[in-house]
Design an enzyme around this catalytic site. Structure first.
Site, PDB file in Angstrom:
ATOM      1  CD  GLN A 205      -2.976  -1.335   0.089  1.00 33.04           C
ATOM      2  OE1 GLN A 205      -3.179  -0.205  -0.336  1.00 33.04           O
ATOM      3  NE2 GLN A 205      -3.530  -2.254  -0.097  1.00 33.04           N
ATOM      4  CE  LYS A 228      -2.497  -4.904  -2.929  1.00 31.69           C
ATOM      5  NZ  LYS A 228      -4.036  -5.250  -2.713  1.00 31.69           N
TER       6      LYS A 228
HETATM    7  N1  7TS Z   1      -0.038  -6.369   1.978  1.00 27.86           N
HETATM    8  C1  7TS Z   1      -0.894  -5.450   2.016  1.00 27.86           C
HETATM    9  C2  7TS Z   1      -0.798  -4.119   3.001  1.00 27.86           C
HETATM   10  C3  7TS Z   1      -2.246  -5.363   1.233  1.00 27.86           C
HETATM   11  O1  7TS Z   1      -2.949  -4.515   1.373  1.00 27.86           O
HETATM   12  C4  7TS Z   1      -2.433  -6.617   0.254  1.00 27.86           C
HETATM   13  C5  7TS Z   1      -3.577  -6.761  -0.523  1.00 27.86           C
HETATM   14  C6  7TS Z   1      -1.343  -7.441   0.295  1.00 27.86           C
HETATM   15  C7  7TS Z   1      -0.029  -7.415   1.160  1.00 27.86           C
HETATM   16  C8  7TS Z   1      -1.568  -8.820  -0.431  1.00 27.86           C
HETATM   17  O2  7TS Z   1      -1.428  -8.390  -2.186  1.00 27.86           O
HETATM   18  P1  7TS Z   1      -1.705  -9.364  -2.996  1.00 27.86           P
HETATM   19  O3  7TS Z   1      -1.398  -8.584  -4.229  1.00 27.86           O
HETATM   20  O4  7TS Z   1      -0.538 -10.542  -2.841  1.00 27.86           O
HETATM   21  O5  7TS Z   1      -3.026 -10.076  -2.794  1.00 27.86           O
HETATM   22  N2  7TS Z   1      -4.676  -6.045  -0.053  1.00 27.86           N
HETATM   23  C9  7TS Z   1      -6.073  -6.129  -0.245  1.00 27.86           C
HETATM   24  C10 7TS Z   1      -6.891  -5.574   0.117  1.00 27.86           C
HETATM   25  O6  7TS Z   1      -6.686  -4.660   0.917  1.00 27.86           O
HETATM   26  N3  7TS Z   1      -8.115  -5.867  -0.263  1.00 27.86           N
HETATM   27  O7  7TS Z   1      -7.770  -6.675  -1.288  1.00 27.86           O
HETATM   28  C11 7TS Z   1      -6.428  -6.881  -1.260  1.00 27.86           C
END
Ligand code: 7TS
Length: 410
Positions: A205, A228
């Site tokens: 984030q 993201k």
């Molecule tokens: N860390 C944080 C702080 C996140 O917000 C997320 C995904 C992840 C790790 C994992 O990311 P990924 O791409 O491996 O899934 N956050 C969210 C959310 O807040 N709503 O859906 C996914």
């Protein structure tokens, strides 16, 4: 425009934002889950498939060379974006989750022993808790947590007391996906190093929303997700070269080897030692284009825009009677994520009413169940902002919050 972002021009770059949902203009407030993609990123992937599609690193023909060049070129863009010293420190993963698991598996299994301590925080996403729980269980190590206050800010004194000489690894988020908190990362990394521990940062984030410089942070590992940050579904692990050199591979197979014999194998050099099998080539190239797009906007401008929109949204949402807003009060201390609770309405009902107005918000625990438990909440509604969101969209959100309250008025 003090932040230098022209939001209406930016919106034109995002085909998905041009549509209506239930007859209303789409208001996308779920970028913390995944961001939308600009035309340039969609086109880069489309062009790759139309003109360049070939497997990388093995072909001698022109297409394969071009595909390899573009895939490796994107890595160098990402290296520059986070200011890594070398492209060898930038590893493609499936997502931030896989990047964190790589550290738990390859570094953790060799370096965490019985009685060692791993320290995380109560703000973490499940992706930065569960791998450490698994590791701690397997190794008979201890997993401790730095707590937070009622505003979702880490308790400064616990940075000192939880990170002890027994600590071998500190796993911390740079920005919470629920409270929006920006953590005091510099002092956490310093404390970790002072006791001889490493620090792995979950920057899922943060990297999309502000300038992040891994050398200035001096973190040992840093994970984030391309999807993201305007890019496709691919993730990145940054790791200090000296550490990565010493680590065993995560997955075994093609591309990660230099030699394979029936009895033994020798590993490839960095970063390919950690990239087994055919990777997400088009996605990596798309992420390179997303980095170009963000770089052109300027990450300082992206941060300033989000700070402004979150300040505006916080004021407006807090002015609504009876609403509970999570996270720090000062917009400077947070990213563009606002989780809130309307006591009389379940978050799923809130999100459904929002959907009727064309507004996409998330309802639930947002993969941060421990943080919700910590605050005694089962679930929240969350709005999250990015470069294409405008104050008018915040107004629509707040209008609809008031509508929800009317519907559920007792
Ligand atoms: N860390 C944080 C702080 C996140 O917000 C997320 C995904 C992840 C790790 C994992 O990311 P990924 O791409 O491996 O899934 N956050 C969210 C959310 O807040 N709503 O859906 C996914």
């Amino acid at each position: 425009m003090p932040h230098g972002l022209n939001v209406s021009a930016i919106r034109e770059d995002f085909p998905i934002l041009q549509q209506m949902i239930h007859g209303k203009p789409l208001v996308y407030l779920d970028s913390a889950a995944t961001s939308q993609k600009p035309e340039a990123v969609i086109r880069a992937m489309d062009t790759y498939y139309r003109t360049t599609n070939a497997n990388i690193h093995r072909g001698v023909y022109q297409l394969a060379e071009q595909a390899t060049e573009q895939y490796e070129g994107a890595r160098r863009k990402i290296q520059k974006f986070i200011n890594a010293k070398s492209h060898r420190e930038v590893i493609y993963a499936r997502n931030a989750t896989e990047a964190l698991n790589l550290v738990a598996y390859s570094w953790g299994r060799a370096n965490i022993h019985a009685g060692d301590e791993i320290v995380a925080t109560v703000l973490e996403h499940h992706a930065n808790i569960v791998p450490w729980q698994m590791l701690a269980k397997e190794k008979n190590a201890c997993l401790n947590f730095i707590g937070a206050d009622e505003h979702g800010e880490l308790r400064g004194e616990e940075i000192e007391t939880r990170i002890t000489p027994k600590t071998k690894l500190v796993a911390v988020t740079m920005a919470s996906n629920v409270a929006g908190t920006l953590t005091p990362l510099k002092s956490i990394v310093e404390r970790a190093h002072a006791v001889g521990a490493l620090c792995v940062v979950d920057a899922a984030q943060a990297v999309p929303h502000m300038p992040v410089d891994v050398q200035a942070l001096d973190c040992d590992f840093l994970a984030f997700s391309g999807h993201k940050m305007l890019g496709p579904f691919v993730g990145i692990l940054y790791g200090k070269r000296a550490l990565l050199e010493k680590m065993e591979p995560f997955l075994g197979g093609g591309d990660m080897i230099r030699e394979v014999h029936l009895e033994y194998s020798k590993w490839n050099e960095l970063p390919w030692k950690f990239e087994a099998g055919t990777p997400a080539i088009a996605e990596a190239i798309g992420l390179g284009t997303a980095v170009d797009y963000l770089t052109a906007l300027g990450m300082e401008n992206v941060r300033a825009h989000e700070r402004e929109i979150v300040a505006y949204a916080l004021d407006k949402i807090r002015a609504v009677d009876g609403i509970q807003v999570l996270g720090p009060r000062a917009p400077d201390q947070r990213v563009g994520v606002i989780a809130f609770s309307i006591p009389e309405a379940h978050p799923h009902d809130v999100a459904q009413i929002m959907d009727g107005e064309g507004i996409c918000v998330r309802a639930g625990h947002h993969c941060a169940m421990p943080l919700h438990e910590y605050y005694g909440l089962a679930a929240t509604t969350r709005a999250s902002f990015y470069v294409y969101n405008s104050p008018e969209e915040v107004d629509k959100l707040v209008e609809t919050i008031r509508k929800v309250q009317q519907v559920f008025k007792t």
